[in-house]
Design an enzyme around this catalytic site. Structure first.
Site, PDB file in Angstrom:
ATOM      1  N   HIS A 207       0.792  -1.234   0.000  1.00  0.00           N
ATOM      2  CA  HIS A 207       0.000   0.000   0.000  1.00  0.00           C
ATOM      3  C   HIS A 207       0.827   1.289   0.000  1.00  0.00           C
ATOM      4  O   HIS A 207       0.281   2.378  -0.102  1.00  0.00           O
ATOM      5  CB  HIS A 207      -0.940   0.036   1.212  1.00  0.00           C
TER       6      HIS A 207
HETATM    7  C1  UD1 Z   1      -2.052   5.745   5.758  1.00  0.00           C
HETATM    8  C2  UD1 Z   1      -0.750   6.237   6.380  1.00  0.00           C
HETATM    9  C3  UD1 Z   1       0.262   5.097   6.379  1.00  0.00           C
HETATM   10  C4  UD1 Z   1      -0.304   3.837   7.029  1.00  0.00           C
HETATM   11  C5  UD1 Z   1      -1.597   3.479   6.328  1.00  0.00           C
HETATM   12  C6  UD1 Z   1      -2.216   2.239   6.905  1.00  0.00           C
HETATM   13  C7  UD1 Z   1      -0.244   8.639   5.954  1.00  0.00           C
HETATM   14  C8  UD1 Z   1       0.599   9.573   5.189  1.00  0.00           C
HETATM   15  N1  UD1 Z   1      -0.152   7.333   5.600  1.00  0.00           N
HETATM   16  O1  UD1 Z   1      -1.789   5.448   4.400  1.00  0.00           O
HETATM   17  O2  UD1 Z   1       1.409   5.499   7.120  1.00  0.00           O
HETATM   18  O3  UD1 Z   1       0.635   2.791   6.868  1.00  0.00           O
HETATM   19  O4  UD1 Z   1      -2.493   4.589   6.445  1.00  0.00           O
HETATM   20  O5  UD1 Z   1      -3.318   1.825   6.169  1.00  0.00           O
HETATM   21  O6  UD1 Z   1      -0.968   9.049   6.837  1.00  0.00           O
HETATM   22  N2  UD1 Z   1      -9.003   5.044   1.207  1.00  0.00           N
HETATM   23  C9  UD1 Z   1     -10.239   4.448   1.182  1.00  0.00           C
HETATM   24  N3  UD1 Z   1     -10.868   4.235   2.373  1.00  0.00           N
HETATM   25  C10 UD1 Z   1     -10.338   4.591   3.568  1.00  0.00           C
HETATM   26  C11 UD1 Z   1      -9.081   5.217   3.586  1.00  0.00           C
HETATM   27  C12 UD1 Z   1      -8.420   5.429   2.403  1.00  0.00           C
HETATM   28  O7  UD1 Z   1     -10.769   4.104   0.137  1.00  0.00           O
HETATM   29  O8  UD1 Z   1     -10.971   4.328   4.604  1.00  0.00           O
HETATM   30  C13 UD1 Z   1      -8.285   5.235  -0.061  1.00  0.00           C
HETATM   31  C14 UD1 Z   1      -8.484   6.580  -0.705  1.00  0.00           C
HETATM   32  O9  UD1 Z   1      -8.396   6.403  -2.070  1.00  0.00           O
HETATM   33  C15 UD1 Z   1      -7.278   7.350  -0.218  1.00  0.00           C
HETATM   34  C16 UD1 Z   1      -6.205   6.271  -0.222  1.00  0.00           C
HETATM   35  O10 UD1 Z   1      -6.891   5.085   0.182  1.00  0.00           O
HETATM   36  O11 UD1 Z   1      -6.967   8.423  -1.020  1.00  0.00           O
HETATM   37  C17 UD1 Z   1      -5.073   6.533   0.725  1.00  0.00           C
HETATM   38  O12 UD1 Z   1      -5.545   6.738   2.062  1.00  0.00           O
HETATM   39  P1  UD1 Z   1      -4.715   7.662   3.075  1.00  0.00           P
HETATM   40  O13 UD1 Z   1      -5.368   7.665   4.395  1.00  0.00           O
HETATM   41  O14 UD1 Z   1      -4.414   8.962   2.428  1.00  0.00           O
HETATM   42  O15 UD1 Z   1      -3.313   6.912   3.188  1.00  0.00           O
HETATM   43  P2  UD1 Z   1      -2.966   5.366   3.348  1.00  0.00           P
HETATM   44  O16 UD1 Z   1      -2.381   4.911   2.062  1.00  0.00           O
HETATM   45  O17 UD1 Z   1      -4.107   4.562   3.909  1.00  0.00           O
END
Ligand code: UD1
Length: 365
Positions: A207
């Site tokens: 991820h």
């Molecule tokens: C975040 C943390 C990372 C951690 C990870 C665990 C930061 C910079 N990164 O990364 O350190 O290892 O969480 O999972 O804070 N999305 C969904 N549903 C959700 C959440 C996210 O669909 O409930 C999708 C969206 O497209 C979003 C993407 O995942 O844009 C990324 O989510 P985001 O919270 O920005 O970062 P993670 O990659 O989850």
């Protein structure tokens, strides 16, 4: 003492579980603020129900966005909450955008900040988490380090006077859930269709933006997983699903069988059922180590360098640069015979976190 824990992303909920349980044993008031960074049920709700964490007292509903938008949304939503509550401590966890926003909102209101999992460093400035943890450490008042190595990093940055070795709260929860899983002969976790838990298989997650966001790199990494000689159960994080869809890359190919992220107990059961792990997650590297499975980490470096000892964890920055045989040999290697050291503590870190916060209680910025 009144403490506000700020959490928002999946790994923070895992760390919150033992801390909330430790606070529940005391007379302190412990409030939980959920930023809403993760909002999918399988990245958030199942961790509250599955790990017995009390429901959040306040939900900010920040949601997804670019780093600035997400961090800014949490920061501005937190300001009025912290200013109304005026806790004795604001406790932030790990290295996500919610961590940094929580620390900034608190420090600017002269509220003492404790940082759990302080001092981790990858020294890779491309990682959003690296900025988050460095900035959070430098603005926090109490740095709760999980390892001796983290203590050394903090000392090197002039932060020794604010640092305490607390141990790793993930050990507390991982070992507790492992024991419950082993004691319960119940059904195995819902693994992707096509994975037979009675046969060897690798458990995989992917991820990190560095692996998912460049389509050429993502497709090359997936092709290496597809070629492995054992089935690969890929528990697909929403970021991976979103990026693969966006670029028309198929996740399910060759050896790869795709499933959804698992609740914590399901994940622990899946690691125990697996013959090894391939991941770019920080937490899963350590869970594999604690549960005695060989881990292959698709990254150039790790913050958890102790897992590299005796070959429990192997770093492979770009599996596509190896020959298929070299890659398969590494990814499917058996768990080392060597006994593991216990660099992450004794499973009682959460109680120590509470004690260290009590002791430093009078501290004001
Ligand atoms: C975040 C943390 C990372 C951690 C990870 C665990 C930061 C910079 N990164 O990364 O350190 O290892 O969480 O999972 O804070 N999305 C969904 N549903 C959700 C959440 C996210 O669909 O409930 C999708 C969206 O497209 C979003 C993407 O995942 O844009 C990324 O989510 P985001 O919270 O920005 O970062 P993670 O990659 O989850």
């Amino acid at each position: 003492m009144k403490v506000i824990s700020i959490v928002g992303a999946r790994p923070q909920l895992v760390k919150l579980a033992p801390v909330a349980a430790a606070f529940a044993q005391t007379a302190h008031r412990h409030l939980i603020v959920h930023t809403g960074q993760h909002y999918d049920a399988d990245l958030s709700d199942v961790f509250f129900s599955g790990l017995g964490i009390p429901d959040p007292d306040i939900h900010l509903g920040a949601g997804s966005g670019s780093h600035g938008v997400q961090t800014g949304a949490v920061l501005s939503a937190l300001d009025p909450v912290l200013s109304a509550e005026r806790p004795d401590w604001v406790l932030v966890y790990g290295d996500t955008n919610s961590t940094l926003a929580g620390a900034l909102s608190a420090v600017k209101q002269h509220l003492p900040v404790a940082h759990l999992e302080a001092g981790l460093r990858s020294f890779n400035r491309r990682m959003p988490e690296e900025h988050n943890r460095v900035l959070t450490d430098h603005c926090a008042d109490l740095l709760l380090a999980p390892t001796e190595e983290a203590m050394r990093h903090l000392a090197n940055e002039g932060l020794a006077h604010r640092s305490e070795l607390a141990g790793d709260v993930m050990v507390d929860i991982c070992l507790k859930v492992r024991d419950a899983v082993l004691a319960d002969a119940g059904p195995l976790p819902s693994l992707p269709d096509g994975i037979d838990p009675a046969q060897p298989f690798l458990l995989a997650t992917l991820h990190r933006p560095d692996n998912t966001d460049d389509p050429a790199r993502l497709s090359a990494i997936l092709a290496t997983l597809a070629r492995l000689p054992v089935p690969v159960a890929l528990l697909a994080h929403p970021r991976l699903v979103a990026r693969a869809e966006q670029h028309g890359i198929k996740l399910e190919q060759g050896a790869v069988r795709v499933g959804t992220p698992l609740p914590y107990a399901g994940l622990i059961a899946a690691v125990l059922a697996s013959s090894g792990v391939v991941t770019d997650s920080g937490g899963l590297q350590k869970e594999a180590f604690l549960l005695g499975r060989a881990c292959t980490t698709v990254r150039p470096e790790t913050e958890w360098i102790e897992t590299l000892e005796d070959g429990w964890n192997a770093l492979v920055p770009s599996p596509q640069d190896l020959t298929p045989t070299e890659w398969a040999t590494i990814a499917t290697r058996p768990a080392p015979a060597a006994a593991r050291a216990t660099p992450y503590g004794d499973g009682r870190a959460a109680q120590r976190v509470v004690q260290l916060m009590e002791r430093a209680g009078g501290l004001q910025p």
